[in-house]
Design an enzyme around this catalytic site. Structure first.
Site, mmCIF file in Angstrom:
data_model
loop_
_atom_site.group_PDB
_atom_site.id
_atom_site.type_symbol
_atom_site.label_atom_id
_atom_site.label_comp_id
_atom_site.label_asym_id
_atom_site.label_seq_id
_atom_site.Cartn_x
_atom_site.Cartn_y
_atom_site.Cartn_z
ATOM 1 N N ALA A 62 0.838 -1.202 0.000
ATOM 2 C CA ALA A 62 0.000 0.000 0.000
ATOM 3 C C ALA A 62 0.864 1.240 0.000
ATOM 4 O O ALA A 62 1.925 1.277 0.644
ATOM 5 C CB ALA A 62 -0.923 0.008 1.219
ATOM 6 N N GLY A 86 4.787 0.052 14.022
ATOM 7 C CA GLY A 86 6.076 0.373 14.622
ATOM 8 C C GLY A 86 6.609 1.728 14.199
ATOM 9 O O GLY A 86 7.829 1.921 14.124
ATOM 10 N N ARG A 88 7.425 5.867 14.438
ATOM 11 C CA ARG A 88 7.767 6.808 15.504
ATOM 12 C C ARG A 88 6.488 7.507 15.971
ATOM 13 O O ARG A 88 5.510 7.604 15.221
ATOM 14 C CB ARG A 88 8.766 7.852 14.995
ATOM 15 C CG ARG A 88 10.136 7.310 14.672
ATOM 16 C CD ARG A 88 11.156 8.436 14.621
ATOM 17 N NE ARG A 88 12.326 8.080 13.834
ATOM 18 C CZ ARG A 88 13.423 8.822 13.735
ATOM 19 N NH1 ARG A 88 13.479 9.993 14.365
ATOM 20 N NH2 ARG A 88 14.443 8.437 12.997
ATOM 21 N N ARG A 94 -0.391 11.163 11.524
ATOM 22 C CA ARG A 94 -0.256 11.984 10.313
ATOM 23 C C ARG A 94 -0.720 11.230 9.068
ATOM 24 O O ARG A 94 -1.183 11.839 8.101
ATOM 25 C CB ARG A 94 1.194 12.448 10.150
ATOM 26 C CG ARG A 94 1.627 13.471 11.187
ATOM 27 C CD ARG A 94 2.903 14.186 10.778
ATOM 28 N NE ARG A 94 4.062 13.320 10.746
ATOM 29 C CZ ARG A 94 4.821 13.041 11.810
ATOM 30 N NH1 ARG A 94 4.521 13.548 13.009
ATOM 31 N NH2 ARG A 94 5.878 12.266 11.695
ATOM 32 N N GLY A 128 16.903 4.920 17.012
ATOM 33 C CA GLY A 128 17.676 4.037 17.869
ATOM 34 C C GLY A 128 17.579 2.605 17.398
ATOM 35 O O GLY A 128 16.735 2.258 16.566
ATOM 36 N N HIS A 129 18.459 1.774 17.924
ATOM 37 C CA HIS A 129 18.434 0.340 17.665
ATOM 38 C C HIS A 129 18.642 -0.393 18.987
ATOM 39 O O HIS A 129 18.903 0.226 20.027
ATOM 40 C CB HIS A 129 19.508 -0.050 16.645
ATOM 41 C CG HIS A 129 19.099 0.192 15.219
ATOM 42 N ND1 HIS A 129 18.041 -0.473 14.625
ATOM 43 C CD2 HIS A 129 19.592 1.034 14.280
ATOM 44 C CE1 HIS A 129 17.904 -0.056 13.377
ATOM 45 N NE2 HIS A 129 18.834 0.866 13.135
ATOM 46 N N TYR A 133 18.958 1.013 23.065
ATOM 47 C CA TYR A 133 17.959 0.829 24.120
ATOM 48 C C TYR A 133 18.565 0.082 25.311
ATOM 49 O O TYR A 133 18.351 0.462 26.465
ATOM 50 C CB TYR A 133 16.740 0.072 23.584
ATOM 51 C CG TYR A 133 16.207 0.633 22.284
ATOM 52 C CD1 TYR A 133 16.013 2.004 22.128
ATOM 53 C CD2 TYR A 133 15.910 -0.185 21.201
ATOM 54 C CE1 TYR A 133 15.533 2.532 20.927
ATOM 55 C CE2 TYR A 133 15.430 0.329 20.005
ATOM 56 C CZ TYR A 133 15.255 1.687 19.873
ATOM 57 O OH TYR A 133 14.790 2.204 18.682
ATOM 58 N N ASP A 157 15.231 -6.071 21.014
ATOM 59 C CA ASP A 157 14.184 -6.198 19.992
ATOM 60 C C ASP A 157 13.181 -7.291 20.317
ATOM 61 O O ASP A 157 11.967 -7.078 20.221
ATOM 62 C CB ASP A 157 14.817 -6.511 18.630
ATOM 63 C CG ASP A 157 15.382 -5.279 17.945
ATOM 64 O OD1 ASP A 157 15.131 -4.163 18.432
ATOM 65 O OD2 ASP A 157 16.078 -5.431 16.932
#
Length: 370
Positions: A62, A86, A88, A94, A128-129, A133, A157
């Site tokens: 899409a 997922g 931000r 928006r 970030g990754h 974290y 993750d």
């Protein structure tokens, strides 16, 4: 649509995302949920077979900048039990796919958000990754020897992210079965990773954990909870924490308990580690595997990824299956004592095709009528 599994009859829309989002989708699909993954239009890797975390779905594409296609995604969410995204913070809003819009149309929807930092706080908008974290939560500082070592992306993750996301979804669906009302879930890796660290925080509060790496009970500092190199370069993992298991470890190594340093004297840990290192280095890993086979010494081989699928225990349970696309992991957890099952490849569809499959309207209790 899956007709078996603990989540059979549950419809999930998974909107893109990397890391914990597709992994959570894999978990839900493996438990029987009907998962439709919405990928970015024109992505040539939408049906990427090499990434097995994306198996078990119906995949549609899409353009979320096209109002007409956004409305089609909304219509799909109208018939769903769960939506996972997922983005931000603020991005879904928006795009016109935020929780207020979607839950306004479908009050029973469980709207599950997955981010690293969470929906609020001064770092909420930052990139970030996993390593970032974990670095903020104290978890990364505790892992490693001379320098902190990232534990792959398992703790952040997947451990602190997708597993907590799946747990939240399961809890929300349970409450919805009673109330008919969905909710919005704010799942953040910093929250989940911190939750995983609760025992370590408790040990630290009791003075039983210090910030120096490789000097604690579970970080490789304890002589009887660490790995040892063998004569052939292989490694053995020792987890003989309890005295009874430790006694079997010493017996297997041919060591006299009265002749080795006291395991309870931390000032003797360096000497005890050297004794165990010398013992393991005298023979091959194969030798030690045979010695400790069938014992409760909690001493086992450290297998490579090439070796793991062929270990008799994993093979007997069907945990890992070799496939043309690589090694596939079995469904976890299992219901009862059923044989291992593995997700099939995802199949492509269109937004219209996915919506046509989901023709049953949302029931008044917020369920899907099944």
């Amino acid at each position: 649509m899956p007709d078996s599994g603990l989540l059979a009859g549950v419809r999930v829309v998974e909107v893109g995302g990397i890391g914990p989002v597709p992994h959570a989708g894999m978990l839900l699909a493996s438990l029987g949920a009907d998962v439709v993954r919405v990928e970015r239009a024109g992505d040539p890797d939408a049906l990427r077979s090499w990434d097995a975390t994306r198996r078990g779905r119906t995949v549609v594409q899409a353009d979320l900048k096209d109002p007409a296609q956004v409305e089609q995604v909304r219509s799909l969410a109208d018939q769903a039990d769960v939506l996972v995204e997922g983005f931000r913070p603020g991005v879904a809003e928006r795009l016109g796919l935020g929780p207020d819009v979607l839950r306004g149309r479908n009050p029973g929807l469980v709207y599950a958000r997955m981010t690293g930092w969470g929906q609020d706080g001064p770092w909420a908008d930052r990139a970030g990754h996993d390593i970032n974290y974990l670095g903020l939560t104290g978890a990364l500082h505790a892992i490693g020897e001379e320098r902190p070592v990232p534990p792959l992306n398992l703790v952040g993750d997947f451990g602190g992210g997708s597993l907590y996301l799946a747990l939240g979804i399961a809890a929300a669906l349970t409450r919805r079965a009673r109330t008919g009302v969905g909710c919005e879930l704010d799942t953040a890796i910093v929250d989940g990773a911190s939750s995983l660290m609760q025992l370590i925080w408790s040990l630290r509060a009791e003075g039983r954990w210090q910030d120096q790496r490789s000097s604690n009970l579970l970080d490789g500092g304890t002589p009887y909870y660490r790995t040892y190199r063998c004569a052939d370069g292989g490694w053995m993992a020792v987890g003989a924490l309890e005295p009874a298991f430790y006694a079997q470890l010493l017996a297997g190594l041919g060591l006299d308990p009265a002749a080795v340093p006291d395991r309870d004297d931390t000032t003797q840990w360096a000497r005890l580690t050297k004794v165990l290192e010398d013992a393991f280095s005298a023979e091959s890993r194969t030798h030690w595997e045979q010695v400790f086979e069938g014992t409760d010494a909690c001493t086992t081989p450290v297998l490579s990824m090439a070796e793991a699928p062929h270990h008799p225990h994993l093979a007997a349970r069907g945990v890992l299956r070799e496939d043309p696309d690589g090694v596939l992991v079995g469904v976890a957890p299992r219901e009862g004592r059923r044989p291992a099952t593995h997700l099939d490849r995802s199949t492509g569809s269109t937004l219209e095709g996915a919506a046509q499959r989901w023709t049953t309207p949302i029931a008044p209790d917020g369920g899907d009528g099944s």
